[in-house]
Design an enzyme around this catalytic site. Structure first.
Site, PDB file in Angstrom:
ATOM      1  N   LYS A 133       0.829  -1.204   0.000  1.00 41.60           N
ATOM      2  CA  LYS A 133       0.000   0.000   0.000  1.00 41.60           C
ATOM      3  C   LYS A 133       0.871   1.265   0.000  1.00 41.60           C
ATOM      4  O   LYS A 133       0.561   2.225  -0.711  1.00 41.60           O
ATOM      5  CB  LYS A 133      -0.883  -0.030   1.247  1.00 41.60           C
ATOM      6  CG  LYS A 133      -2.118   0.799   1.173  1.00 41.60           C
ATOM      7  CD  LYS A 133      -3.168   0.301   2.166  1.00 41.60           C
ATOM      8  CE  LYS A 133      -2.640   0.175   3.578  1.00 41.60           C
ATOM      9  NZ  LYS A 133      -2.369   1.473   4.219  1.00 41.60           N
ATOM     10  N   ARG A 191      11.081  -7.067   5.976  1.00 37.11           N
ATOM     11  CA  ARG A 191      10.997  -5.610   5.964  1.00 37.11           C
ATOM     12  C   ARG A 191      11.810  -4.892   7.053  1.00 37.11           C
ATOM     13  O   ARG A 191      12.315  -3.809   6.823  1.00 37.11           O
ATOM     14  CB  ARG A 191       9.523  -5.195   6.080  1.00 37.11           C
ATOM     15  CG  ARG A 191       9.214  -3.945   5.329  1.00 37.11           C
ATOM     16  CD  ARG A 191       7.758  -3.834   4.999  1.00 37.11           C
ATOM     17  NE  ARG A 191       6.954  -3.468   6.143  1.00 37.11           N
ATOM     18  CZ  ARG A 191       5.709  -3.029   6.035  1.00 37.11           C
ATOM     19  NH1 ARG A 191       5.134  -2.950   4.860  1.00 37.11           N
ATOM     20  NH2 ARG A 191       5.011  -2.721   7.102  1.00 37.11           N
ATOM     21  N   ARG A 238      -0.803  -7.687  13.863  1.00 42.93           N
ATOM     22  CA  ARG A 238      -1.298  -6.669  12.924  1.00 42.93           C
ATOM     23  C   ARG A 238      -2.218  -7.296  11.886  1.00 42.93           C
ATOM     24  O   ARG A 238      -3.209  -6.694  11.475  1.00 42.93           O
ATOM     25  CB  ARG A 238      -0.124  -5.943  12.267  1.00 42.93           C
ATOM     26  CG  ARG A 238       0.622  -5.094  13.288  1.00 42.93           C
ATOM     27  CD  ARG A 238       1.895  -4.508  12.749  1.00 42.93           C
ATOM     28  NE  ARG A 238       1.636  -3.544  11.711  1.00 42.93           N
ATOM     29  CZ  ARG A 238       2.410  -3.361  10.652  1.00 42.93           C
ATOM     30  NH1 ARG A 238       3.480  -4.090  10.482  1.00 42.93           N
ATOM     31  NH2 ARG A 238       2.103  -2.451   9.771  1.00 42.93           N
ATOM     32  N   ARG A 291      -9.790   2.312   9.967  1.00 43.61           N
ATOM     33  CA  ARG A 291      -9.387   0.932  10.225  1.00 43.61           C
ATOM     34  C   ARG A 291     -10.474   0.160  10.982  1.00 43.61           C
ATOM     35  O   ARG A 291     -10.320  -1.031  11.213  1.00 43.61           O
ATOM     36  CB  ARG A 291      -8.137   0.887  11.113  1.00 43.61           C
ATOM     37  CG  ARG A 291      -6.829   1.284  10.454  1.00 43.61           C
ATOM     38  CD  ARG A 291      -6.105   0.077   9.935  1.00 43.61           C
ATOM     39  NE  ARG A 291      -4.741  -0.175  10.342  1.00 43.61           N
ATOM     40  CZ  ARG A 291      -3.655   0.509  10.002  1.00 43.61           C
ATOM     41  NH1 ARG A 291      -3.734   1.613   9.335  1.00 43.61           N
ATOM     42  NH2 ARG A 291      -2.461   0.091  10.362  1.00 43.61           N
ATOM     43  N   ARG A 298      11.041  -3.329  10.011  1.00 46.58           N
ATOM     44  CA  ARG A 298      10.616  -2.184  10.828  1.00 46.58           C
ATOM     45  C   ARG A 298      10.426  -2.675  12.250  1.00 46.58           C
ATOM     46  O   ARG A 298      10.269  -3.872  12.475  1.00 46.58           O
ATOM     47  CB  ARG A 298       9.283  -1.662  10.272  1.00 46.58           C
ATOM     48  CG  ARG A 298       9.179  -0.171  10.246  1.00 46.58           C
ATOM     49  CD  ARG A 298       7.998   0.266   9.416  1.00 46.58           C
ATOM     50  NE  ARG A 298       6.724  -0.106  10.010  1.00 46.58           N
ATOM     51  CZ  ARG A 298       5.565   0.076   9.394  1.00 46.58           C
ATOM     52  NH1 ARG A 298       5.521   0.595   8.194  1.00 46.58           N
ATOM     53  NH2 ARG A 298       4.439  -0.274   9.985  1.00 46.58           N
TER      54      ARG A 298
HETATM   55  P1  AMP Z   1       0.415   1.626   9.369  1.00 45.93           P
HETATM   56  O1  AMP Z   1       1.692   2.316   9.035  1.00 45.93           O
HETATM   57  O2  AMP Z   1      -0.776   2.218   8.673  1.00 45.93           O
HETATM   58  O3  AMP Z   1       0.493   0.140   9.210  1.00 45.93           O
HETATM   59  O4  AMP Z   1       0.151   1.905  10.931  1.00 45.93           O
HETATM   60  C1  AMP Z   1       1.088   1.496  11.917  1.00 45.93           C
HETATM   61  C2  AMP Z   1       0.377   1.356  13.254  1.00 45.93           C
HETATM   62  O5  AMP Z   1      -0.214   2.602  13.630  1.00 45.93           O
HETATM   63  C3  AMP Z   1      -0.775   0.357  13.275  1.00 45.93           C
HETATM   64  O6  AMP Z   1      -0.311  -0.958  13.493  1.00 45.93           O
HETATM   65  C4  AMP Z   1      -1.623   0.892  14.419  1.00 45.93           C
HETATM   66  O7  AMP Z   1      -1.053   0.569  15.683  1.00 45.93           O
HETATM   67  C5  AMP Z   1      -1.480   2.379  14.251  1.00 45.93           C
HETATM   68  N1  AMP Z   1      -2.541   2.951  13.370  1.00 45.93           N
HETATM   69  C6  AMP Z   1      -2.373   3.543  12.159  1.00 45.93           C
HETATM   70  N2  AMP Z   1      -3.544   3.953  11.649  1.00 45.93           N
HETATM   71  C7  AMP Z   1      -4.499   3.604  12.551  1.00 45.93           C
HETATM   72  C8  AMP Z   1      -5.905   3.729  12.607  1.00 45.93           C
HETATM   73  N3  AMP Z   1      -6.619   4.302  11.598  1.00 45.93           N
HETATM   74  N4  AMP Z   1      -6.546   3.248  13.707  1.00 45.93           N
HETATM   75  C9  AMP Z   1      -5.876   2.694  14.720  1.00 45.93           C
HETATM   76  N5  AMP Z   1      -4.552   2.520  14.729  1.00 45.93           N
HETATM   77  C10 AMP Z   1      -3.851   2.970  13.656  1.00 45.93           C
END
Ligand code: AMP
Length: 185
Positions: free
Chosen positions: A13, A127, A140, A88, A129
């Site tokens: 993404k 990856r 996740r 989400r 991270r």
């Molecule tokens: P991402 O980079 O989008 O995978 O986000 C990394 C982490 O940030 C996720 O695993 C969640 O812990 C948190 N996070 C990001 N966006 C959201 C969201 N819309 N709602 C809740 N947690 C979020």
């Protein structure tokens, strides 16, 4: 263009989002990036969010909804945006619907990037991270399947969902993305 981009962790993404931004120039609203920046800056919201992020869990809805409702007011969002990683949960989607209805600015399209779980595991393992440790990856994916995948049905019912096959090269996938987004440009 007002776009939501949905996909499980590791679907590619982020890469596709960058290409969408470069070509169509919407504002890029990545809640993951916003939370990582807040965490690195050690703001109260960032430190609170990190408790959830480091375990692969979702940050509470009210925190995220607060961040996004403020961000959507900014001038760069008035021409259009790509929501990347938000909503989400159904509660977040409902809150967004309410905000957009009040502003009279409905969504154009919800793009789903679809990749099978086995493939996601393979990709995420490479990856590196901090939240990519195997047990965190698993969390996740669990969070995605449990809390985020119900959104697909939610937006399908609104006639907004377009699903893209996330297997193939970056360029092959982007051609699929363009075929859809060119209709709204
Ligand atoms: P991402 O980079 O989008 O995978 O986000 C990394 C982490 O940030 C996720 O695993 C969640 O812990 C948190 N996070 C990001 N966006 C959201 C969201 N819309 N709602 C809740 N947690 C979020």
């Amino acid at each position: 263009m007002r776009i939501i981009f949905i996909g499980p962790p590791g679907a590619g993404k982020g890469t596709q989002a960058e290409k969408i931004i470069a070509k169509y120039k919407p504002a890029h609203l990545s809640t993951g990036d916003m939370l990582r920046a807040a965490r690195d800056a050690k703001t109260p919201i960032g430190l609170e969010a990190d408790k959830y992020m480091s375990g692969g869990q979702l940050v509470p809805d009210d925190v995220i909804i607060g961040i996004i409702s403020e961000r959507l007011q900014a001038p760069d969002c008035q021409v259009g945006y790509l929501l990347d990683g938000f909503p989400r949960t159904i509660a977040q989607a409902e809150a967004l619907d309410k905000m957009l209805a009040e502003k009279g600015t409905p969504l154009d399209v919800v793009l789903e990037l679809r990749v099978p779980d086995e493939e996601l595991f393979k990709r995420l393992a490479g990856r590196g991270r901090a939240d990519d440790k195997p047990e965190v990856i698993r969390e996740r994916l669990v969070a995605y399947n449990k809390q985020t995948s119900p959104l697909l049905d939610y937006y399908n019912k609104q006639g907004l969902l377009k699903t893209i096959d996330g297997l193939g090269s970056v360029d092959e996938i982007f051609v699929r993305v363009e075929k859809i987004l060119d209709q709204y440009n």
